[in-house]
Design a protein around this motif. Sequence first.
Motif, PDB file in Angstrom:
ATOM      1  N   UNK A 140       0.742  -1.191   0.096  1.00 29.40           N
ATOM      2  CA  UNK A 140       0.083   0.059   0.029  1.00 29.40           C
ATOM      3  C   UNK A 140       0.740   1.332  -0.030  1.00 29.40           C
ATOM      4  N   UNK A 141       0.988   2.065  -1.220  1.00 32.07           N
ATOM      5  CA  UNK A 141       1.671   3.106  -1.270  1.00 32.07           C
ATOM      6  C   UNK A 141       0.768   4.385  -0.956  1.00 32.07           C
ATOM      7  N   UNK A 142       1.339   5.602  -0.712  1.00 32.50           N
ATOM      8  CA  UNK A 142       0.586   6.801  -0.534  1.00 32.50           C
ATOM      9  C   UNK A 142       1.264   7.692  -1.438  1.00 32.50           C
ATOM     10  N   UNK A 143       0.368   8.352  -2.418  1.00 33.61           N
ATOM     11  CA  UNK A 143       0.817   9.366  -3.444  1.00 33.61           C
ATOM     12  C   UNK A 143      -0.224  10.755  -3.545  1.00 33.61           C
ATOM     13  N   UNK A 144       0.534  11.680  -3.351  1.00 35.21           N
ATOM     14  CA  UNK A 144      -0.310  12.961  -3.409  1.00 35.21           C
ATOM     15  C   UNK A 144      -1.622  12.839  -2.467  1.00 35.21           C
ATOM     16  N   UNK A 145      -1.219  12.200  -1.137  1.00 31.30           N
ATOM     17  CA  UNK A 145      -2.190  12.219  -0.102  1.00 31.30           C
ATOM     18  C   UNK A 145      -3.310  11.088  -0.335  1.00 31.30           C
ATOM     19  N   UNK A 146      -3.021  10.195  -1.119  1.00 31.18           N
ATOM     20  CA  UNK A 146      -4.121   9.325  -1.489  1.00 31.18           C
ATOM     21  C   UNK A 146      -3.525   8.067  -1.461  1.00 31.18           C
ATOM     22  N   UNK A 147      -4.253   6.721  -1.097  1.00 33.84           N
ATOM     23  CA  UNK A 147      -3.785   5.248  -0.882  1.00 33.84           C
ATOM     24  C   UNK A 147      -3.498   5.015  -2.598  1.00 33.84           C
ATOM     25  N   UNK A 148      -2.659   4.239  -2.848  1.00 29.89           N
ATOM     26  CA  UNK A 148      -2.467   3.663  -4.214  1.00 29.89           C
ATOM     27  C   UNK A 148      -2.066   2.172  -4.026  1.00 29.89           C
ATOM     28  N   UNK A 149      -2.465   1.511  -4.814  1.00 31.69           N
ATOM     29  CA  UNK A 149      -2.245  -0.170  -4.951  1.00 31.69           C
ATOM     30  C   UNK A 149      -0.704  -0.166  -5.365  1.00 31.69           C
ATOM     31  N   UNK A 150       0.106  -0.669  -4.697  1.00 29.42           N
ATOM     32  CA  UNK A 150       1.418  -0.934  -5.460  1.00 29.42           C
ATOM     33  C   UNK A 150       1.509  -2.342  -6.028  1.00 29.42           C
ATOM     34  N   UNK A 151       2.356  -2.755  -6.736  1.00 26.20           N
ATOM     35  CA  UNK A 151       2.763  -3.812  -7.455  1.00 26.20           C
ATOM     36  C   UNK A 151       3.562  -4.765  -6.525  1.00 26.20           C
ATOM     37  N   UNK A 152       3.494  -6.193  -6.693  1.00 29.72           N
ATOM     38  CA  UNK A 152       4.334  -7.055  -6.154  1.00 29.72           C
ATOM     39  C   UNK A 152       5.609  -7.223  -7.096  1.00 29.72           C
ATOM     40  N   UNK A 153       6.469  -7.564  -6.337  1.00 32.50           N
ATOM     41  CA  UNK A 153       8.160  -7.565  -7.122  1.00 32.50           C
ATOM     42  C   UNK A 153       7.763  -8.795  -8.234  1.00 32.50           C
ATOM     43  N   UNK A 154       8.435  -8.520  -9.076  1.00 32.61           N
ATOM     44  CA  UNK A 154       8.357  -9.735 -10.087  1.00 32.61           C
ATOM     45  C   UNK A 154       9.379 -10.746  -9.734  1.00 32.61           C
ATOM     46  N   UNK A 155       9.109 -11.888 -10.067  1.00 36.53           N
ATOM     47  CA  UNK A 155      10.024 -13.137  -9.781  1.00 36.53           C
ATOM     48  C   UNK A 155      11.393 -12.695 -10.502  1.00 36.53           C
ATOM     49  N   UNK A 156      12.421 -12.993 -10.153  1.00 31.76           N
ATOM     50  CA  UNK A 156      13.784 -12.853 -10.545  1.00 31.76           C
ATOM     51  C   UNK A 156      14.841 -12.771  -9.686  1.00 31.76           C
ATOM     52  N   UNK A 157      16.014 -12.361 -10.184  1.00 36.02           N
ATOM     53  CA  UNK A 157      17.202 -12.054  -9.217  1.00 36.02           C
ATOM     54  C   UNK A 157      17.465 -10.895  -8.895  1.00 36.02           C
ATOM     55  N   UNK A 158      17.611 -10.476  -7.696  1.00 31.62           N
ATOM     56  CA  UNK A 158      17.789  -9.084  -7.432  1.00 31.62           C
ATOM     57  C   UNK A 158      18.863  -8.891  -6.698  1.00 31.62           C
ATOM     58  N   UNK A 159      19.809  -7.583  -6.730  1.00 27.42           N
ATOM     59  CA  UNK A 159      21.063  -7.352  -6.042  1.00 27.42           C
ATOM     60  C   UNK A 159      20.502  -6.283  -5.103  1.00 27.42           C
ATOM     61  N   UNK A 160      20.748  -6.342  -3.580  1.00 27.42           N
ATOM     62  CA  UNK A 160      20.103  -5.492  -2.628  1.00 27.42           C
ATOM     63  C   UNK A 160      21.530  -4.707  -1.747  1.00 27.42           C
ATOM     64  N   UNK A 161      21.320  -3.569  -1.336  1.00 29.57           N
ATOM     65  CA  UNK A 161      22.305  -3.173  -0.723  1.00 29.57           C
ATOM     66  C   UNK A 161      21.495  -2.536   0.578  1.00 29.57           C
ATOM     67  N   UNK A 162      21.904  -2.546   1.867  1.00 36.95           N
ATOM     68  CA  UNK A 162      21.285  -2.207   3.024  1.00 36.95           C
ATOM     69  C   UNK A 162      21.915  -0.645   3.202  1.00 36.95           C
ATOM     70  N   UNK A 163      21.202   0.300   3.499  1.00 35.64           N
ATOM     71  CA  UNK A 163      21.320   1.576   3.817  1.00 35.64           C
ATOM     72  C   UNK A 163      22.404   1.857   4.869  1.00 35.64           C
ATOM     73  N   UNK A 164      22.170   1.016   6.019  1.00 39.07           N
ATOM     74  CA  UNK A 164      22.961   0.920   7.112  1.00 39.07           C
ATOM     75  C   UNK A 164      24.337   0.243   7.049  1.00 39.07           C
ATOM     76  N   UNK A 165      24.507  -0.571   6.331  1.00 38.72           N
ATOM     77  CA  UNK A 165      25.811  -1.161   6.104  1.00 38.72           C
ATOM     78  C   UNK A 165      26.547  -1.138   4.906  1.00 38.72           C
ATOM     79  N   UNK A 166      25.840  -0.562   3.838  1.00 44.03           N
ATOM     80  CA  UNK A 166      26.438  -0.289   2.511  1.00 44.03           C
ATOM     81  C   UNK A 166      26.384  -1.479   1.761  1.00 44.03           C
TER      82      UNK A 166
END
Length: 166
Positions: A140-166
């Motif tokens: 559930x996302x919020x844009x311009x003060x209104x709720x918006x239906x977000x999309x689920x992540x598409x299947x696949x391989x993703x690389x992630x980086x944490x903000x805390x540890x880099x």
Amino acid sequence: TYGSYFGYIRLVQLDPKTGKRLYPTQKPVNIAINSEASIMIHRDGWYYLLVTHGSCCAGANSTYNIRMGRARKVTGPFLDNMGIDMLQGGGKLFAGSTGRHIGPGHFGLLDLGDGVEKFSLHYEADLDRGAVRVLDIRPLLWRDGCPVAGDNVTAGTYQMETARTG
């Protein structure tokens, strides 16, 4: 909020201790029409009414969709993005049929804490699964003060980086 597609969505105040109506002799307030499965969310001074509109129970021929309006007062009027009152048939489309998923309905809020929200809904038919009903949980996302239906992540391989540890 409560109600049926064949009448109104109505608002009554409940006693938080008993769950019963706080003022049982007070007439319910009509806040929407031609919908069911209502839920109200309060955020940043606005009340958001989400309802299920359309017809159900016909598999791939179902026309269910989720619509919404917002108001500054809990009693409404709940207006859509075009300024049409939900008592007059208004309601901005929040979730509709897309691709293999037909007839979304019955919004349920999932507050996961730390500002993370998701919502549940069901589809009347998943065309890739023999047109059976399926449950979905989406961001559930919020844009311009209104709720918006977000999309689920598409299947696949993703690389992630944490903000805390880099």
